[in-house]
Design an enzyme around this catalytic site. Sequence first.
Site, mmCIF file in Angstrom:
data_model
loop_
_atom_site.group_PDB
_atom_site.id
_atom_site.type_symbol
_atom_site.label_atom_id
_atom_site.label_comp_id
_atom_site.label_asym_id
_atom_site.label_seq_id
_atom_site.Cartn_x
_atom_site.Cartn_y
_atom_site.Cartn_z
ATOM 1 N N GLU A 266 -12.554 -21.529 46.067
ATOM 2 C CA GLU A 266 -13.103 -21.604 44.701
ATOM 3 C C GLU A 266 -11.954 -21.228 43.783
ATOM 4 O OE1 GLU A 266 -16.012 -22.651 43.847
ATOM 5 O OE2 GLU A 266 -17.136 -22.586 45.713
ATOM 6 N N CYS A 300 -14.157 -18.607 35.471
ATOM 7 C CA CYS A 300 -13.564 -19.885 35.865
ATOM 8 C C CYS A 300 -14.354 -21.051 35.282
ATOM 9 C CB CYS A 300 -13.514 -19.979 37.379
ATOM 10 S SG CYS A 300 -15.112 -19.639 38.109
HETATM 11 P P1 NAD Z 1 -5.516 -14.358 41.948
HETATM 12 O O1 NAD Z 1 -5.414 -15.631 42.681
HETATM 13 O O2 NAD Z 1 -4.288 -13.758 41.417
HETATM 14 O O3 NAD Z 1 -6.177 -13.233 42.860
HETATM 15 C C1 NAD Z 1 -7.392 -13.443 43.535
HETATM 16 C C2 NAD Z 1 -7.425 -12.579 44.779
HETATM 17 O O4 NAD Z 1 -6.371 -12.983 45.640
HETATM 18 C C3 NAD Z 1 -7.208 -11.092 44.524
HETATM 19 O O5 NAD Z 1 -7.989 -10.370 45.446
HETATM 20 C C4 NAD Z 1 -5.746 -10.908 44.833
HETATM 21 O O6 NAD Z 1 -5.435 -9.587 45.211
HETATM 22 C C5 NAD Z 1 -5.572 -11.856 45.986
HETATM 23 N N1 NAD Z 1 -4.222 -12.348 46.227
HETATM 24 C C6 NAD Z 1 -3.258 -12.618 45.324
HETATM 25 N N2 NAD Z 1 -2.164 -13.095 45.951
HETATM 26 C C7 NAD Z 1 -2.455 -13.135 47.281
HETATM 27 C C8 NAD Z 1 -1.743 -13.545 48.439
HETATM 28 N N3 NAD Z 1 -0.497 -14.025 48.376
HETATM 29 N N4 NAD Z 1 -2.368 -13.458 49.640
HETATM 30 C C9 NAD Z 1 -3.623 -12.996 49.728
HETATM 31 N N5 NAD Z 1 -4.342 -12.590 48.668
HETATM 32 C C10 NAD Z 1 -3.768 -12.657 47.450
HETATM 33 O O7 NAD Z 1 -6.583 -14.628 40.812
HETATM 34 P P2 NAD Z 1 -7.160 -13.597 39.753
HETATM 35 O O8 NAD Z 1 -6.196 -13.476 38.642
HETATM 36 O O9 NAD Z 1 -7.610 -12.353 40.425
HETATM 37 O O10 NAD Z 1 -8.484 -14.355 39.301
HETATM 38 C C11 NAD Z 1 -8.458 -15.326 38.323
HETATM 39 C C12 NAD Z 1 -8.500 -16.711 38.929
HETATM 40 O O11 NAD Z 1 -9.637 -16.848 39.765
HETATM 41 C C13 NAD Z 1 -8.653 -17.774 37.874
HETATM 42 O O12 NAD Z 1 -7.800 -18.852 38.116
HETATM 43 C C14 NAD Z 1 -10.092 -18.224 38.014
HETATM 44 O O13 NAD Z 1 -10.370 -19.503 37.587
HETATM 45 C C15 NAD Z 1 -10.318 -18.055 39.462
HETATM 46 N N6 NAD Z 1 -11.746 -17.935 39.736
HETATM 47 C C16 NAD Z 1 -12.358 -18.999 40.318
HETATM 48 C C17 NAD Z 1 -13.725 -18.947 40.554
HETATM 49 C C18 NAD Z 1 -14.411 -20.115 41.199
HETATM 50 O O14 NAD Z 1 -15.505 -19.925 41.693
HETATM 51 N N7 NAD Z 1 -13.828 -21.289 41.241
HETATM 52 C C19 NAD Z 1 -14.455 -17.815 40.222
HETATM 53 C C20 NAD Z 1 -13.799 -16.734 39.634
HETATM 54 C C21 NAD Z 1 -12.422 -16.824 39.406
#
Ligand code: NAD
Length: 492
Positions: A266, A300
């Site tokens: 997602e 999102c």
């Molecule tokens: P992010 O991708 O930076 O982080 C998300 C998660 O991934 C966090 O738990 C983070 O610690 C972890 N993470 C980061 N780098 C990683 C790696 N290399 N390996 C493993 N885990 C890692 O995103 P964010 O800033 O926390 O959230 C915002 C983003 O999430 C936005 O782009 C938003 O659109 C998206 N989002 C999507 C949905 C959906 O259902 N499509 C819902 C909510 C948020």
Amino acid sequence: MTDTSTDPIAQYRDLLATVPTGLWINGDSVAASTKETFSVDDPATGTSLLQIADATPDDAATALDSAVAVSEEWADTAPRARSEILRSTFELIREHADDMAMIMTLEMGKALPDSVAEINYGGEFLRWFAEEAVRVAGRFTKSPGGTGRIMVTHAPVGVAFAITPWNFPLAMGTRKIGPALAAGCTMIVKPAHETPLTMLYLAKLFGEAGLPAGVLSVLPTSKSAEVSTPLIADPRVRKISFTGSTPVGRTLIGQAAENVQRTSMELGGNAPFLVFDDADVDKAVEGAFAAKTRNGGEACTAANRFLVQEGVAEEFTAALTTKMKAMVLGRGYDSDTTLGPMVSVKQQSSIAESVSKAVADGARVRLGADPAEDAGCFYPATVLDQVPADAEIVCNEIFGPVAVISTFTSEDEAIAAANATEYGLAAYLYTQDLDRALRVADKIESGMVGVNRGVISDVAAPFGGVKQSGIGREGGSEGIYEYLTTKYIALT
Ligand code: NAD
């Protein structure tokens, strides 16, 4: 009496003391193997709320061993028994809703009403999947060639690993935990380091509801990649479910390829919000306000680009500006606040930078765009119009309370503009012409389309995107199949 003007968090210390601060492994709250901790901070003041155990790869290995140890037993547990535990946890969330909402606002920043709404929405996923747990059907048919009979069943995929973002600290977790546990999978959750408290509180409630030790683990960590990478590299993990940004999603898909693990992704969005000349403009403004400002714009599914037909553009823009101007920016836990701080200074700065660039590119400021010099995580409600179609702010996810408005003349132009993005998560359209609504909804490249509605999330509907917004669906009757494999048994 506590002086809340110098330390606004003091009044919440007793509440914060109810959150387990260890890793949740084997049904218990335990220290990290290194005994290290990290601080979870209030975005409104920068004050440390709690020190939380900081998971290491060794802790992840312990959690995985415990998940593997009970995997078969949990898969063999009667669906009704799994269902009752999910249902009991849902009831416990309802019982503790006020406390959980405040904990969420403290760690994530959003205005308390947004947290109250999320606790309700997030809890509903457990009720929904408690109901789905006992409804997994197979099929049985004769082979067309008369050579035998075909029996199709579904089996739990195995140990699942979930990684969740900070913007919906409960719902993005329960949308994965609910179907995984309902299907008979064990699960390890790595919450975002900004917001682990809500998830740890949830783990405690699962324990109270009688979830057997090992079925669910929660691993907060300041070292996401370091902890996640060896887990994904372990072939005993059979499913990766991620919600977060598209670049991180791409990395995880690459890692999952090595063991050919199932993935649900997602990812990011860039939702267009189309308003046609024949729309009910008052309703469109209501919907636009909800789609833009819910969760402080940190969603999102948030409307990222308003595309308004020329005949109603000024009326729409003026009315949306008036509504957004009435928002009260403040600490999320203060009673009159309707717009809390962003989750971090990094997030705030990225919004400020996008807005400055858009203005430099020719956008007109109708409201806001003027954060104070020492704004910290706070960013004001902002409306920009006359935004050029190729401005960076139109192409990227804003993730903040900034409405970006452009105009169009024809339906074809609107559809082309809506689809001019690598993303395809949500889209919205307002028109009173049913033929047009269905025609445009068909042509828009997105997993979800809201017609004359500004909020579309629903536990009973399949949530997910197309293009670079992801793979798979969460919620609805589809969601449980992300955690089930299909097995064909050939009979004579
Ligand atoms: P992010 O991708 O930076 O982080 C998300 C998660 O991934 C966090 O738990 C983070 O610690 C972890 N993470 C980061 N780098 C990683 C790696 N290399 N390996 C493993 N885990 C890692 O995103 P964010 O800033 O926390 O959230 C915002 C983003 O999430 C936005 O782009 C938003 O659109 C998206 N989002 C999507 C949905 C959906 O259902 N499509 C819902 C909510 C948020």
